[in-house]
Scaffold this motif. Structure first.
Motif, mmCIF file in Angstrom:
data_model
loop_
_atom_site.group_PDB
_atom_site.id
_atom_site.type_symbol
_atom_site.label_atom_id
_atom_site.label_comp_id
_atom_site.label_asym_id
_atom_site.label_seq_id
_atom_site.Cartn_x
_atom_site.Cartn_y
_atom_site.Cartn_z
ATOM 1 N N HIS A 85 -25.381 0.312 147.573
ATOM 2 C CA HIS A 85 -25.103 1.676 146.327
ATOM 3 C C HIS A 85 -24.914 2.966 147.149
ATOM 4 C CE1 HIS A 85 -27.261 3.077 142.876
ATOM 5 N NE2 HIS A 85 -25.541 2.277 141.964
ATOM 6 N N THR A 86 -25.665 3.149 148.208
ATOM 7 C CA THR A 86 -25.277 4.322 148.853
ATOM 8 C C THR A 86 -23.471 4.287 148.920
ATOM 9 O OG1 THR A 86 -27.534 4.420 149.123
ATOM 10 C CG2 THR A 86 -25.859 6.109 150.250
ATOM 11 N N ASN A 87 -23.277 3.675 149.303
ATOM 12 C CA ASN A 87 -21.787 3.778 150.186
ATOM 13 C C ASN A 87 -20.988 4.246 149.035
ATOM 14 O OD1 ASN A 87 -20.635 3.580 153.283
ATOM 15 N ND2 ASN A 87 -19.520 2.552 152.333
ATOM 16 N N SER A 88 -21.344 3.514 148.771
ATOM 17 C CA SER A 88 -20.135 3.252 147.315
ATOM 18 C C SER A 88 -20.300 4.618 146.369
ATOM 19 C CB SER A 88 -20.033 2.111 146.175
ATOM 20 O OG SER A 88 -19.730 2.192 144.963
ATOM 21 N N LEU A 89 -21.369 5.074 146.195
ATOM 22 C CA LEU A 89 -21.742 6.728 145.746
ATOM 23 C C LEU A 89 -20.576 7.410 146.420
ATOM 24 C CD1 LEU A 89 -23.142 8.639 143.925
ATOM 25 C CD2 LEU A 89 -24.948 8.616 145.470
ATOM 26 N N LYS A 115 -18.392 2.548 137.976
ATOM 27 C CA LYS A 115 -18.924 1.661 137.480
ATOM 28 C C LYS A 115 -20.818 1.555 137.733
ATOM 29 C CE LYS A 115 -15.604 -0.325 134.085
ATOM 30 N NZ LYS A 115 -15.163 -0.885 132.790
ATOM 31 N N ALA A 116 -21.019 1.035 139.013
ATOM 32 C CA ALA A 116 -21.896 0.930 139.539
ATOM 33 C C ALA A 116 -22.835 2.007 140.445
ATOM 34 C CB ALA A 116 -21.786 0.011 141.452
ATOM 35 N N ASN A 117 -22.187 3.010 140.365
ATOM 36 C CA ASN A 117 -23.109 4.262 140.210
ATOM 37 C C ASN A 117 -22.958 5.314 138.872
ATOM 38 O OD1 ASN A 117 -20.446 3.712 142.722
ATOM 39 N ND2 ASN A 117 -23.589 4.735 143.148
ATOM 40 N N ALA A 118 -23.245 4.456 137.954
ATOM 41 C CA ALA A 118 -22.545 5.663 136.498
ATOM 42 C C ALA A 118 -24.194 5.750 136.640
ATOM 43 C CB ALA A 118 -21.892 4.965 135.558
ATOM 44 N N LEU A 186 -19.785 -3.683 145.626
ATOM 45 C CA LEU A 186 -19.096 -3.979 147.471
ATOM 46 C C LEU A 186 -18.310 -4.546 146.486
ATOM 47 C CD1 LEU A 186 -19.826 -4.498 150.139
ATOM 48 C CD2 LEU A 186 -20.495 -6.956 149.495
ATOM 49 N N TYR A 187 -17.889 -4.995 145.243
ATOM 50 C CA TYR A 187 -16.698 -5.351 145.196
ATOM 51 C C TYR A 187 -15.527 -5.017 143.981
ATOM 52 C CZ TYR A 187 -18.166 -9.700 148.095
ATOM 53 O OH TYR A 187 -18.086 -10.174 149.148
ATOM 54 N N SER A 188 -16.510 -3.118 143.815
ATOM 55 C CA SER A 188 -15.263 -2.215 143.142
ATOM 56 C C SER A 188 -14.079 -1.903 143.415
ATOM 57 C CB SER A 188 -16.236 -0.870 143.253
ATOM 58 O OG SER A 188 -16.703 -0.267 143.896
ATOM 59 N N ALA A 189 -13.522 -1.317 142.669
ATOM 60 C CA ALA A 189 -12.210 -0.533 143.206
ATOM 61 C C ALA A 189 -12.274 0.293 143.829
ATOM 62 C CB ALA A 189 -11.478 -0.140 141.675
ATOM 63 N N VAL A 190 -13.722 1.369 144.511
ATOM 64 C CA VAL A 190 -13.267 2.152 145.313
ATOM 65 C C VAL A 190 -13.189 1.629 146.272
ATOM 66 C CG1 VAL A 190 -15.286 4.243 145.271
ATOM 67 C CG2 VAL A 190 -15.203 3.191 143.202
ATOM 68 N N SER A 191 -12.518 2.460 147.231
ATOM 69 C CA SER A 191 -12.493 2.209 148.546
ATOM 70 C C SER A 191 -12.773 2.939 149.559
ATOM 71 C CB SER A 191 -10.649 2.656 148.671
ATOM 72 O OG SER A 191 -10.270 2.585 150.217
ATOM 73 N N CYS A 192 -13.904 2.474 150.818
ATOM 74 C CA CYS A 192 -14.765 3.052 151.472
ATOM 75 C C CYS A 192 -14.332 2.221 153.176
ATOM 76 C CB CYS A 192 -15.734 1.554 151.396
ATOM 77 S SG CYS A 192 -16.528 2.137 149.875
#
Length: 553
Positions: A85-89, A115-118, A186-192
C-alpha cells in the motif's frame, strides 16, 4: 582524492534499482495473508456453527504466550500488506506531482489517481488494522477457576478457556479486507518504477522517469534550506533535526504524546472509580500490582455489591472494573450444559475494544513515519562514511533487518498490543474487564514509544554532509554524480579554491547537456567568487573544509 566534475546532462539513462526481489517478496506476503485470512474464516465458521466456539484446557503460561503469538502474526501480515500500500501511494503521489518525501503517513495521505490509496480505501485499511488487533484480545477467553466458595466458572469441567468463533471471523475480515486493498494496489494502473525503500533509488527513479532536475549551486543546502535561493554557504558540523524539516513529523510528535496523556488519564480515572466504590457494579478493589493480572477465586464480579465498606475483604487480586456480558437479561451462562457467548454480547465487547485500540493502532502507525524518515537519512549518510553507499540491489526484508529503528518498532508493536490485552481482556462468565495496574503499565509502554519517537524526531546527525530526510529534490540537488549498478557512492569535497585557481578551461569542461560556453561562464563565476564544490563520486572523497564556502557547480 578529487574526482572530475559530474555529468549533469541527460538523466533518462540513470540507473536505479527496481528491487524486483522486494516486489516478489510482497507477492509472497500477499499470498500468505490471503491464506491466513481464509483459514481464520473457515475455522471461525466451523466454531460459530458449534455453539460459537470450542473449549480448551490451557496452563497459565500458554494463556499468555498464545495472544502474543497471534499479535506477532497480525503484525507481520499488516506490515507486509502495508508495504504494498505504501509503494502504491508513493508513485501515485509522484504521478500527481505531490511526492516531496520518500516516506509519508500512509493512512493519512490520499491519492486521487489510485483507488487503492483513495481516502475511503485508507479509512477501510485503518479499520481493518484495528479489527485484526482487537480480535486477538477476544480469540482466547478464559474463566475464573478454583475450588473455594465463590469460584464462578461456567465452562464445562476440565476446561479453562473458550475459543471464540466470532473473534476468528472478525480477524478474517480484518486480514481479508486489507488483502483486497493490497491486491488492488499491487495490480493497479499506477506504474511503480522501483519497489525499493531506499530514498536514493526513489530519487534516481524520479530523476530518470519523472523529470526531477538538479538545481545547480545547492551542493551544501539541506532540506531545511529548500525554500532558500542558491548561494555560497559554510559547512556546519551538526545538522538540524527532522522535527524542523517535515511538518508531518511535528504532527506525529504531538499526537503520540497526546496518546500518552490519554492512557494515563484512562488508568487514573478507573482507579478513582474503583476507589469510590459507589458508582458502578462489577468492580473489585484489589491491591495486587504484578505485571500479570490476578483474579481471586473468592470474588464474583457478576454479583458484586456496591457499598462504601464491601463485605468482601479479599484484596489479593488485581484491581478490576468488569462490564458484564448480559444483554436484555440473557447471561452467557444461561445454557449451563453447553455455555456460549451471545452474538449481541460479543458485538458490543468487540466494538468497545476496537474503540480503545484505535488510539494505540494510530499511534504506532504514525511512529512508522519517524522510523522511515530516519532510515532514509541514515541511508543517505552512508555516502560520507568510510565504506560509502553501495548501490547493490536490496530487498524489503534485508532493509528491515539492517535498520535498527525499523526493527525496534516492528518488534515493539506486538508487545504493546499484547500488554493492551492484559489491560483489557474478557472472561467467559464475567465479560469485559479493565485493569488499572495493567493500563498504567500500558501507559509506561506508550511513554517508551513516545520517547523513542522523540529521540528520532530530534536526532541531529553529526558531520558536514547536508541532511535530506528523504526529501527527493534535496537528494537530486546534492547528488551530482550517480554511480552505476554495483558501484559505491561517496560524498565529500570535490573542488577547492586552490584547485580552481590552477584549472584551465579544458579541465573545467565535462560531458553533459550544457554547451561549452555555458560551462566556461559557470567556471569563471566560480573562480570570481572563489567558492568550493561538494558532491558525490565513485571515488572516495575528503571531507569538506570549514574555512571554505560551498555553492556547487
Amino acid at each position: 582524492m578529487y574526482s572530475t566534475l559530474p555529468n549533469t546532462g541527460d538523466t533518462a539513462n540513470l540507473y536505479f534499482d527496481s528491487s524486483a526481489r522486494s516486489r516478489a517478496l510482497s507477492k509472497v506476503g500477499l499470498v500468505i495473508s490471503w491464506v491466513a485470512g481464509f483459514v481464520c474464516l473457515g475455522v471461525g465458521v466451523r466454531f460459530v456453527s458449534n455453539r460459537n466456539g470450542a473449549y480448551l484446557d490451557l496452563n497459565k503460561y500458554t494463556k499468555e504466550i498464545l495472544p502474543l503469538a497471534f499479535n506477532v502474526l497480525v503484525t507481520c501480515i499488516n506490515d507486509s500488506l502495508g508495504y504494498i500500500h505504501t509503494n502504491s501511494l508513493r508513485w501515485a503521489l509522484q504521478r500527481e506531482g505531490r511526492l516531496a518525501f520518500n516516506s509519508n503517513l500512509r493512512l493519512f495521505t490520499s491519492a486521487r489517481t489510485s483507488k487503492a490509496n483513495a481516502w475511503y480505501a485508507n479509512i477501510w485499511m485503518l479499520f481493518c488494522m484495528i479489527m485484526s488487533y482487537a480480535s486477538t484480545s477476544l480469540i482466547f477467553i478464559g474463566d475464573i477457576t478454583g475450588s473455594a466458595e465463590g469460584a464462578f466458572s461456567y465452562l464445562p469441567s476440565s476446561y479453562t478457556d473458550f475459543i471464540c468463533g466470532y473473534a476468528l471471523l472478525t480477524l478474517a475480515i480484518g486480514i481479508l479486507g486489507q488483502c483486497i486493498i493490497a491486491t488492488a494496489a499491487l495490480y493497479s494502473a499506477v506504474s511503480c518504477p522501483t519497489w525499493s525503500q531506499s530514498p536514493i533509488e526513489t530519487a534516481a527513479a524520479c530523476a530518470a522517469v519523472a523529470g526531477i532536475r538538479r538545481v545547480p549551486g545547492r551542493c551544501l543546502r539541506s532540506v531545511h534550506d529548500k525554500e532558500l535561493d542558491a548561494s555560497p554557504v559554510a559547512p556546519i558540523s551538526r545538522q538540524k533535526p527532522a522535527y524542523k524539516a517535515h511538518k508531518e513529523v511535528r504532527a506525529v510528535f504531538f499526537s503520540i504524546w497526546g496518546a500518552v496523556a490519554l492512557a494515563f488519564l484512562w488508568g487514573v480515572a478507573l482507579i478513582a472509580v474503583i476507589n469510590n466504590r459507589k458508582l458502578v457494579e462489577g468492580l473489585y478493589y484489589g491491591k495486587n500490582w504484578t505485571f500479570f493480572p490476578v483474579l481471586p477465586s473468592s470474588v464474583d464480579l457478576r454479583a458484586a455489591e456496591v457499598q462504601a465498606e464491601p463485605k468482601n475483604t479479599d484484596t489479593t487480586g488485581t484491581m478490576t472494573l468488569a462490564i458484564l456480558w448480559d444483554v436484555y437479561g440473557e447471561f452467557v451462562w444461561q445454557n449451563t450444559a453447553n455455555p456460549y457467548i451471545p452474538f449481541a454480547s460479543f458485538c458490543w465487547g468487540f466494538a468497545l475494544i476496537c474503540l480503545l485500540q484505535t488510539v494505540m493502532t494510530v499511534s504506532l502507525h504514525c511512529a512508522e513515519l519517524l522510523v522511515n524518515v530516519v532510515r532514509d537519512e541514515k541511508t543517505w549518510r552512508r555516502a560520507s562514511g568510510s565504506a560509502g553507499l553501495s548501490r547493490k540491489s536490496t530487498n524489503v526484508l534485508s532493509a528491515l533487518l539492517t535498520s535498527g529503528p525499523a526493527l525496534t518498532l516492528f518488534l515493539y508493536k506486538p508487545v504493546l498490543h499484547w500488554i493492551f490485552g492484559l489491560a483489557v481482556s474478557t472472561y467467559f462468565s464475567i465479560g469485559l474487564v479493565m485493569r488499572p495496574p495493567q493500563i498504567i503499565y500500558l501507559s509506561i509502554g506508550a511513554v517508551i514509544l513516545a520517547s523513542f519517537v522523540s529521540a528520532l524526531a530530534f536526532w541531529q546527525p553529526k558531520g558536514h554532509q547536508p541532511v535530506a530526510f528523504g526529501h527527493l529534490q534535496t537528494l537530486v540537488d546534492l547528488i551530482d554524480e550517480w554511480p552505476a549498478e554495483g558501484e559505491t557512492m561517496f560524498w565529500g569535497r570535490k573542488i577547492g579554491r586552490k584547485t580552481m585557481d590552477s584549472w584551465g578551461e579544458d579541465e573545467a569542461l565535462v560531458a553533459g547537456a550544457r554547451t561549452r560556453s555555458q560551462e566556461v561562464l559557470e567556471m569563471d563565476s566560480l573562480r570570481e567568487e572563489r567558492v568550493a564544490h561538494a558532491g558525490t563520486s565513485t571515488m572516495k572523497l575528503e571531507d569538506v573544509r570549514t574555512d571554505e564556502l560551498y555553492m556547487g557547480y
